[in-house]
Design a protein around this motif. Structure first.
Motif, mmCIF file in Angstrom:
data_model
loop_
_atom_site.group_PDB
_atom_site.id
_atom_site.type_symbol
_atom_site.label_atom_id
_atom_site.label_comp_id
_atom_site.label_asym_id
_atom_site.label_seq_id
_atom_site.Cartn_x
_atom_site.Cartn_y
_atom_site.Cartn_z
ATOM 1 N N MET A 1 0.847 -1.195 0.000
ATOM 2 C CA MET A 1 0.000 0.000 0.000
ATOM 3 C C MET A 1 0.884 1.247 0.000
ATOM 4 O O MET A 1 2.004 1.222 0.499
ATOM 5 N N ASP A 4 3.533 2.696 2.876
ATOM 6 C CA ASP A 4 3.802 1.643 3.861
ATOM 7 C C ASP A 4 5.252 1.680 4.355
ATOM 8 O O ASP A 4 5.557 1.199 5.444
ATOM 9 N N ARG A 87 0.652 -1.797 8.848
ATOM 10 C CA ARG A 87 -0.049 -0.558 8.527
ATOM 11 C C ARG A 87 -0.489 0.214 9.761
ATOM 12 O O ARG A 87 -1.587 0.767 9.832
ATOM 13 N N LEU A 90 -1.660 3.937 9.528
ATOM 14 C CA LEU A 90 -3.014 4.302 9.133
ATOM 15 C C LEU A 90 -3.880 4.721 10.317
ATOM 16 O O LEU A 90 -4.886 5.404 10.136
ATOM 17 N N GLU A 243 -15.585 -4.828 7.304
ATOM 18 C CA GLU A 243 -14.559 -5.419 8.169
ATOM 19 C C GLU A 243 -15.163 -6.469 9.095
ATOM 20 O O GLU A 243 -14.601 -7.547 9.298
ATOM 21 N N ARG A 300 -8.521 0.510 10.306
ATOM 22 C CA ARG A 300 -7.131 0.059 10.141
ATOM 23 C C ARG A 300 -7.062 -1.459 10.000
ATOM 24 O O ARG A 300 -6.305 -1.989 9.169
ATOM 25 N N PHE A 303 -7.905 -2.485 6.527
ATOM 26 C CA PHE A 303 -6.810 -2.307 5.584
ATOM 27 C C PHE A 303 -5.711 -3.355 5.801
ATOM 28 O O PHE A 303 -5.000 -3.701 4.859
ATOM 29 N N ASN A 309 -2.795 -4.572 -2.672
ATOM 30 C CA ASN A 309 -2.467 -3.167 -2.472
ATOM 31 C C ASN A 309 -3.317 -2.234 -3.326
ATOM 32 O O ASN A 309 -3.665 -1.137 -2.894
ATOM 33 N N ALA A 312 -6.567 -1.641 -1.516
ATOM 34 C CA ALA A 312 -6.331 -0.812 -0.333
ATOM 35 C C ALA A 312 -6.058 0.640 -0.736
ATOM 36 O O ALA A 312 -6.574 1.574 -0.122
ATOM 37 N N ASN A 313 -5.250 0.843 -1.775
ATOM 38 C CA ASN A 313 -4.933 2.190 -2.231
ATOM 39 C C ASN A 313 -6.171 2.921 -2.740
ATOM 40 O O ASN A 313 -6.374 4.110 -2.447
ATOM 41 N N PHE A 316 -8.365 3.890 0.227
ATOM 42 C CA PHE A 316 -7.759 4.956 1.011
ATOM 43 C C PHE A 316 -7.884 6.295 0.294
ATOM 44 O O PHE A 316 -8.259 7.311 0.890
#
Length: 329
Positions: A1, A4, A87, A90, A243, A300, A303, A309, A312-313, A316
Motif C-alpha cells: 500500500m 507503507d 499498517r 493508518l 470489516e 485500520r 486495511f 495493495n 487498499a490504495n 484509502f
C-alpha cells in the motif's frame, strides 16, 4: 500500500497527518469565514469560558494540535496493546481524515479535550492486567474519564462501557468499584474547590453536568448535518461493516487474548457512544468524534486484512476524496 515504507517513522507519520489536516482546514484558516464565527459555544461542558478566550484562527490551530495528539494516542494504543501488525501508520491518518472531513469538528470544542482524556483512560486501562492488584491504574484510568466528563458532559455515559472493559482485564471486586468511582469523581472534587475560591457557586460543575446529561426528553430527530456529511459517515460505517463481515475467525487466530479484550472494549465504546449520539440529538452531534475513535481502529484492521495493495490504495484515496468533497459541499 502507498506510504507503507514509513509506517514506523513517527515523525513522518505525524508530518503527513499535519499536511492532511492543513489541507482539510484550509478553508477555515485562510478563506472566507470571518474570525468572529470561528468558534462554537460549549453547550455540554462544565468549562464554559474557553470559547471566549480561544476563538478565531487560534481556535482552529489548537483544534489541529488536539486532533494530532488524539491521533498519536490512538497510534500508541494500537502499537502497545494490539497484537495486530501491519499498517500501523493508518491509525493516525484514518483518524485525521475522518475528523477533518466534518467541518463542525474544526473549531475547538469540548469534545477535543474529552477525546484526548478518553484515550488516556483506555491506554491506562489496557495496562492493568500486568499486575494482580493495580489500584493505581484503575484510579488513574477512571480519573481521566472523569476529566473527559468535566469537559464534555455526555462522556459520563461512557463510564458504563469503561466498567464493562474493566471486567475484561481483571476480576473486579467491590474495592475496584469504589476506586473507579472515586477516581471518576476526583476532577469534580477539585473543580468544586476552584469554583468556591473564585467566588462562584461551588456546586456549579456538578449542577451543570447533571443538567447537560438529563435532557427534557429523548430526541426522535436526526443530527443537524449536511447530506454530504451523512454520505461521508455512511461510507465510513459501510467500511466498518465490511470489516466485521470478513473472516473474523481467521483474523483472531493471530490475536492474543489481550487484543481480543481490547477490541471488545472498543466495540462497547462504539456501541454506547453511538447510542448517546442517536438518543440525545441534536445536542450530542459532537459525540461523533468519539465514535470515530473505535471506527479508526476497525478501519485500520480492514486495511490490514486487504492483501491486494491496489484495492487498499483505491479505498484509502477514495476516503480522502470523499472527505475533501464533504468540506466543499
Amino acid at each position: 500500500m502507498i506510504f507503507d515504507n514509513i509506517r514506523r517513522k513517527v515523525f513522518s507519520i505525524m508530518l503527513f497527518a499535519l499536511l492532511v489536516l492543513l489541507l482539510l482546514y484550509m478553508r477555515d484558516l485562510f478563506f472566507d469565514i470571518p474570525d468572529a464565527v470561528k468558534w462554537v459555544k460549549w453547550r455540554n461542558s462544565a468549562v464554559t469560558g474557553f470559547p471566549d478566550i480561544l476563538s478565531g484562527r487560534l481556535s482552529m490551530l489548537i483544534s489541529i494540535v488536539m486532533t494530532l495528539i488524539a491521533g498519536m494516542l490512538i497510534y500508541k494504543i494500537g502499537f502497545d496493546h494490539l497484537s495486530i501488525t501491519g499498517r500501523e501508520h493508518l491509525l493516525v491518518w484514518l483518524w485525521v481524515i475522518q475528523v477533518g472531513g466534518l467541518s463542525f469538528l474544526h473549531p475547538l470544542s469540548e469534545v477535543h479535550f474529552a477525546t484526548v482524556f478518553i484515550l488516556l483512560s483506555y491506554d491506562a486501562l489496557f495496562g492493568i492486567y500486568r499486575k494482580a492488584v493495580d489500584y493505581d491504574g484503575i484510579f488513574i484510568s477512571s480519573m481521566y474519564l472523569g476529566i473527559a466528563t468535566f469537559f464534555y458532559s455526555f462522556s459520563i455515559y461512557l463510564f458504563i462501557p469503561y466498567m464493562i472493559s474493566l471486567y475484561r482485564f481483571k476480576i473486579a471486586g467491590f474495592r475496584d468499584w469504589i476506586i473507579s468511582i472515586a477516581g471518576f469523581l476526583v476532577p469534580f472534587y477539585f473543580a468544586i474547590f476552584i469554583y468556591h475560591f473564585w467566588g462562584e457557586s461551588w456546586l456549579y460543575p456538578v449542577e451543570t453536568t447533571i443538567k447537560n446529561i438529563v435532557p427534557d426528553g429523548l430526541s426522535t430527530g436526526i443530527a443537524e448535518m449536511t447530506v454530504s456529511q451523512y454520505v461521508f459517515c455512511m461510507f465510513v460505517f459501510s467500511l466498518i461493516a465490511v470489516e466485521m463481515l470478513m473472516h473474523i475467525k481467521l483474523m483472531r487466530q493471530g490475536m492474543s487474548q489481550k487484543t481480543i479484550s481490547c477490541m471488545r472494549s472498543f466495540s462497547a465504546l462504539m456501541l454506547f457512544s453511538t447510542l448517546v449520539f442517536l438518543l440525545f440529538t441534536p445536542e450530542s452531534k459532537l459525540m461523533i468524534q468519539i465514535i470515530f475513535v473505535p471506527a479508526t481502529i476497525y478501519l485500520r484492521i480492514l486495511f490490514v486484512k486487504i492483501k491486494r495493495n491496489i484495492i487498499a490504495n483505491i479505498l484509502f484515496l477514495l476516503l480522502i476524496a470523499i472527505s475533501i468533497v464533504t468540506l466543499l459541499y
